[in-house]
Design a protein around this motif. Structure first.
Motif, PDB file in Angstrom:
ATOM      1  N   ARG A 140       2.436  91.376  50.422  1.00  0.00           N
ATOM      2  CA  ARG A 140       2.554  89.930  50.325  1.00  0.00           C
ATOM      3  C   ARG A 140       1.382  89.390  49.530  1.00  0.00           C
ATOM      4  NH1 ARG A 140       6.274  87.232  53.033  1.00  0.00           N
ATOM      5  NH2 ARG A 140       5.077  85.299  52.939  1.00  0.00           N
ATOM      6  N   SER A 141       1.629  88.298  48.875  1.00  0.00           N
ATOM      7  CA  SER A 141       0.594  87.675  48.074  1.00  0.00           C
ATOM      8  C   SER A 141      -0.373  86.916  48.970  1.00  0.00           C
ATOM      9  CB  SER A 141       1.231  86.703  47.074  1.00  0.00           C
ATOM     10  OG  SER A 141       1.714  85.540  47.757  1.00  0.00           O
ATOM     11  N   THR A 142      -1.472  86.492  48.390  1.00  0.00           N
ATOM     12  CA  THR A 142      -2.355  85.576  49.091  1.00  0.00           C
ATOM     13  C   THR A 142      -1.672  84.210  49.156  1.00  0.00           C
ATOM     14  OG1 THR A 142      -4.600  84.675  49.113  1.00  0.00           O
ATOM     15  CG2 THR A 142      -3.513  84.860  46.978  1.00  0.00           C
ATOM     16  N   SER A 143      -2.212  83.286  49.912  1.00  0.00           N
ATOM     17  CA  SER A 143      -1.590  81.970  50.066  1.00  0.00           C
ATOM     18  C   SER A 143      -1.664  81.212  48.738  1.00  0.00           C
ATOM     19  CB  SER A 143      -2.288  81.175  51.170  1.00  0.00           C
ATOM     20  OG  SER A 143      -3.685  81.124  50.950  1.00  0.00           O
ATOM     21  N   ALA A 178       8.114  87.851  48.966  1.00  0.00           N
ATOM     22  CA  ALA A 178       6.776  88.402  49.186  1.00  0.00           C
ATOM     23  C   ALA A 178       5.687  87.410  48.819  1.00  0.00           C
ATOM     24  CB  ALA A 178       6.596  89.687  48.371  1.00  0.00           C
ATOM     25  N   ILE A 179       6.057  86.225  48.379  1.00  0.00           N
ATOM     26  CA  ILE A 179       5.086  85.208  47.980  1.00  0.00           C
ATOM     27  C   ILE A 179       4.822  84.284  49.167  1.00  0.00           C
ATOM     28  CG2 ILE A 179       4.508  83.434  46.307  1.00  0.00           C
ATOM     29  CD1 ILE A 179       4.925  86.233  45.129  1.00  0.00           C
ATOM     30  N   ASP A 180       3.562  84.075  49.456  1.00  0.00           N
ATOM     31  CA  ASP A 180       3.161  83.191  50.554  1.00  0.00           C
ATOM     32  C   ASP A 180       2.979  81.781  49.990  1.00  0.00           C
ATOM     33  OD1 ASP A 180       2.257  82.030  52.828  1.00  0.00           O
ATOM     34  OD2 ASP A 180       0.421  83.212  53.016  1.00  0.00           O
ATOM     35  N   TYR A 181       4.096  81.040  49.938  1.00  0.00           N
ATOM     36  CA  TYR A 181       4.053  79.698  49.363  1.00  0.00           C
ATOM     37  C   TYR A 181       3.435  78.713  50.347  1.00  0.00           C
ATOM     38  CZ  TYR A 181       7.430  81.404  45.892  1.00  0.00           C
ATOM     39  OH  TYR A 181       8.059  82.103  44.892  1.00  0.00           O
ATOM     40  N   VAL A 182       2.568  77.849  49.849  1.00  0.00           N
ATOM     41  CA  VAL A 182       2.073  76.699  50.606  1.00  0.00           C
ATOM     42  C   VAL A 182       2.679  75.470  49.948  1.00  0.00           C
ATOM     43  CG1 VAL A 182       0.045  75.387  51.318  1.00  0.00           C
ATOM     44  CG2 VAL A 182      -0.060  77.881  51.226  1.00  0.00           C
ATOM     45  N   ARG A 183       3.673  74.860  50.616  1.00  0.00           N
ATOM     46  CA  ARG A 183       4.441  73.777  50.022  1.00  0.00           C
ATOM     47  C   ARG A 183       4.084  72.456  50.698  1.00  0.00           C
ATOM     48  NH1 ARG A 183      10.346  76.325  50.608  1.00  0.00           N
ATOM     49  NH2 ARG A 183       9.440  76.957  52.598  1.00  0.00           N
ATOM     50  N   ILE A 274      12.747  81.829  39.605  1.00  0.00           N
ATOM     51  CA  ILE A 274      11.287  81.729  39.507  1.00  0.00           C
ATOM     52  C   ILE A 274      10.635  82.558  40.603  1.00  0.00           C
ATOM     53  CG2 ILE A 274       9.363  80.129  39.846  1.00  0.00           C
ATOM     54  CD1 ILE A 274      10.901  78.069  38.259  1.00  0.00           C
ATOM     55  N   ASP A 275      11.183  82.494  41.827  1.00  0.00           N
ATOM     56  CA  ASP A 275      10.637  83.312  42.905  1.00  0.00           C
ATOM     57  C   ASP A 275      10.755  84.797  42.582  1.00  0.00           C
ATOM     58  OD1 ASP A 275       9.834  83.857  45.800  1.00  0.00           O
ATOM     59  OD2 ASP A 275      11.827  84.753  45.751  1.00  0.00           O
ATOM     60  N   ALA A 276      11.882  85.215  42.015  1.00  0.00           N
ATOM     61  CA  ALA A 276      12.046  86.624  41.625  1.00  0.00           C
ATOM     62  C   ALA A 276      11.014  87.021  40.571  1.00  0.00           C
ATOM     63  CB  ALA A 276      13.466  86.860  41.107  1.00  0.00           C
ATOM     64  N   ALA A 277      10.714  86.112  39.642  1.00  0.00           N
ATOM     65  CA  ALA A 277       9.703  86.408  38.615  1.00  0.00           C
ATOM     66  C   ALA A 277       8.319  86.543  39.229  1.00  0.00           C
ATOM     67  CB  ALA A 277       9.714  85.314  37.551  1.00  0.00           C
ATOM     68  N   TYR A 278       7.990  85.661  40.173  1.00  0.00           N
ATOM     69  CA  TYR A 278       6.687  85.757  40.841  1.00  0.00           C
ATOM     70  C   TYR A 278       6.575  87.072  41.627  1.00  0.00           C
ATOM     71  CZ  TYR A 278       5.421  80.880  39.816  1.00  0.00           C
ATOM     72  OH  TYR A 278       5.083  79.699  39.195  1.00  0.00           O
ATOM     73  N   GLN A 279       7.649  87.465  42.314  1.00  0.00           N
ATOM     74  CA  GLN A 279       7.608  88.717  43.070  1.00  0.00           C
ATOM     75  C   GLN A 279       7.447  89.922  42.139  1.00  0.00           C
ATOM     76  OE1 GLN A 279      10.021  89.168  46.747  1.00  0.00           O
ATOM     77  NE2 GLN A 279      11.169  87.401  45.998  1.00  0.00           N
ATOM     78  N   SER A 403     -10.379  85.073  49.947  1.00  0.00           N
ATOM     79  CA  SER A 403     -11.802  85.093  49.660  1.00  0.00           C
ATOM     80  C   SER A 403     -12.390  83.737  49.972  1.00  0.00           C
ATOM     81  CB  SER A 403     -12.047  85.461  48.191  1.00  0.00           C
ATOM     82  OG  SER A 403     -11.416  84.517  47.342  1.00  0.00           O
ATOM     83  N   GLY A 404     -13.726  83.706  50.019  1.00  0.00           N
ATOM     84  CA  GLY A 404     -14.411  82.454  50.266  1.00  0.00           C
ATOM     85  C   GLY A 404     -14.186  81.944  51.674  1.00  0.00           C
ATOM     86  N   THR A 405     -13.927  80.667  51.794  1.00  0.00           N
ATOM     87  CA  THR A 405     -13.783  80.041  53.106  1.00  0.00           C
ATOM     88  C   THR A 405     -12.341  79.990  53.589  1.00  0.00           C
ATOM     89  OG1 THR A 405     -13.637  77.874  52.043  1.00  0.00           O
ATOM     90  CG2 THR A 405     -15.827  78.622  52.731  1.00  0.00           C
ATOM     91  N   THR A 406     -11.433  80.663  52.909  1.00  0.00           N
ATOM     92  CA  THR A 406     -10.039  80.727  53.348  1.00  0.00           C
ATOM     93  C   THR A 406      -9.588  82.181  53.311  1.00  0.00           C
ATOM     94  OG1 THR A 406      -9.579  78.525  52.459  1.00  0.00           O
ATOM     95  CG2 THR A 406      -7.696  79.931  52.943  1.00  0.00           C
ATOM     96  N   VAL A 407      -9.274  82.740  54.480  1.00  0.00           N
ATOM     97  CA  VAL A 407      -8.858  84.135  54.552  1.00  0.00           C
ATOM     98  C   VAL A 407      -7.613  84.234  55.415  1.00  0.00           C
ATOM     99  CG1 VAL A 407     -11.183  85.059  54.232  1.00  0.00           C
ATOM    100  CG2 VAL A 407     -10.347  84.617  56.547  1.00  0.00           C
ATOM    101  N   ARG A 408      -6.889  85.325  55.238  1.00  0.00           N
ATOM    102  CA  ARG A 408      -5.747  85.640  56.095  1.00  0.00           C
ATOM    103  C   ARG A 408      -5.974  87.019  56.685  1.00  0.00           C
ATOM    104  NH1 ARG A 408       0.645  84.551  54.986  1.00  0.00           N
ATOM    105  NH2 ARG A 408       1.418  85.380  56.950  1.00  0.00           N
TER     106      ARG A 408
END
Length: 420
Positions: A140-143, A178-183, A274-279, A403-408
């Motif tokens: 999975r991708s990062t957020s 597999a993309i972690d979208y923040v919408r 577009i989602d398929a392209a990002y994956q 990375s930084g102040t935001t991690v999963r």
């Protein structure tokens, strides 16, 4: 809904409306799709199985439809098991009811005693995965903060007003992505922070501020340019999938529909491609966060120590009783870190908070966004560099992304309700 419907059938319909936001896809290309609200739905907690064809006869239309939905659940379960490579026997309808979070009506034809349909089924990721004996360990991708931009009539619109492109991304279910979208929902300050001007701004300092505001590590910018041939006539959509603060182009393509009523179908298909392209980009090693977006700790001013004389001149008077000058070390600044973690149950939330509080340097760890069965967000006050916080988590067996102040964080093999 007629009162003669059985209670299980009523509950099934209610679950469908909750899971899909009341969305029923058009039965043909010319029928309009109901407009969704500005609220953003997220299907990341479900497995989605689509394209299930059923043809059922019964004593009346309601019984035929109910039987068709039941049959779709059974077929969908077998298709899901095959897709995940699991071998399971048949399960009872009651067990399936507990795992199914929604029915998607792709197309249906209802007669007096016959039901023909093409349906989709949403299965709870936690419950279905546990029964199938599979762990959700896919890459999975990062957020990713998602900013949809639509050009229509010469104007570029993001969240300044509700528009069909934002609605299409709100309808998109991310359970199989597999993309972690923040919408963002498009309310509050979204229209001021997330617009075309922001996507063309190269300054990393402001990008870091915006990404931290939305708990993200990177940005995706899907773009569509709509060209109408004449009022009510064909519409051509030119789509672009872009990534990062430098607007790197991933792919572009063009779609066309014959009339204005089919615009939602055009946009939904554009979102899927577009989602398929990002994956595909993620699988090829792309979609990596820009290192310049990582947290940059503030530079501390180093005090210059006052030189201490080693010898006292004999021709100058010596002042006795003067206290020596000492340099007190500066206090360590407290850093607020946003932690995203899978929380299948209430016990998982409690255990994760306790695990975070046990780390050296942690002042507090509280849950700011609770999502049982999904991804919760916690805020941690840490008295050191965020890199040390990441190292402590990895030492305790957590898998850390971001990375930084935001991690999963994730822990392989965690049981439901006990992640730590």
């Amino acid at each position: 809904m007629p009162s003669r419907l059985s209670r299980p059938f009523q509950l099934l319909i209610a679950a469908t409306c909750v899971a899909s936001g009341g969305l029923l896809l058009a039965q043909d290309a010319s029928a309009p799709v109901p407009a969704s609200s500005g609220a953003i739905g997220d299907g990341s907690g479900s497995y989605e199985v689509g394209g299930i064809r059923v043809d059922v006869s019964a004593g009346n239309a309601e019984a035929a439809r109910y039987a068709g939905w039941r049959l779709a659940q059974r077929k969908g379960w077998q298709m899901l098991a095959q897709r995940l490579g699991a071998s399971v026997g048949s399960v009872s309808d009651g067990t399936l009811d507990s795992m199914v979070s929604g029915i998607i009506i792709e197309k249906e034809e209802i007669g007096p005693n016959r039901y023909i349909g093409r349906l989709g089924v949403l299965f709870s990721r936690a419950r279905a995965g546990a029964l199938l004996g599979v762990a959700d360990q896919e890459q999975r991708s990062t957020s990713m903060l998602t900013i949809p931009i639509a050009y229509s009539g010469g104007a570029a619109i993001a969240f300044e007003q509700d528009n069909p492109w934002v609605q299409a991304w709100g309808r998109f279910r991310t359970g199989n992505s597999a993309i972690d979208y923040v919408r963002p929902s498009g309310t509050g300050s979204d229209s001021l922070l997330l617009n075309l001007g922001q996507t063309t701004r190269p300054g990393r300092a402001w990008w870091r501020t915006v990404l931290d505001q939305y708990g993200s590590n990177d940005v995706l910018v899907p773009i569509v340019r709509l060209s109408r041939q004449w009022p009510g006539g064909p519409i051509i959509g030119a789509f672009q999938a872009r990534h990062g603060p430098d607007n790197h182009l991933i792919t572009h393509f063009t779609l066309r529909v014959g009339n204005a009523d089919a615009l939602p179908l055009l946009l939904d298909e554009g979102v899927k491609r577009i989602d398929a392209a990002y994956q595909a980009e993620l699988r090829s090693g792309g979609l990596q966060p820009d290192s310049s977006l990582a947290y940059v700790p503030p530079v501390r001013a180093t005090p210059t120590p006052t030189p201490t004389p080693t010898e006292t001149p004999t021709d100058l008077p010596v002042v006795s009783g003067t206290a020596p000058i000492t340099i007190a070390p500066s206090d360590t600044a407290t850093v607020t870190i946003t932690v995203q973690v899978d929380t299948p149950g209430a016990a998982a939330v409690t255990a994760t908070e306790a695990s975070l509080r046990s780390l050296a340097g942690v002042r507090s760890a509280v849950t700011t966004s609770l999502a049982l069965g999904g991804v919760s967000v916690m805020r941690v006050a840490f008295d050191a560099d965020p890199a040390l916080f990441r190292a402590e988590l990895e030492a305790k067996g957590w898998t850390v992304s971001g990375s930084g102040t935001t991690v999963r964080i994730r822990r392989a093999g965690a049981t439901d309700g006990n992640p730590g």
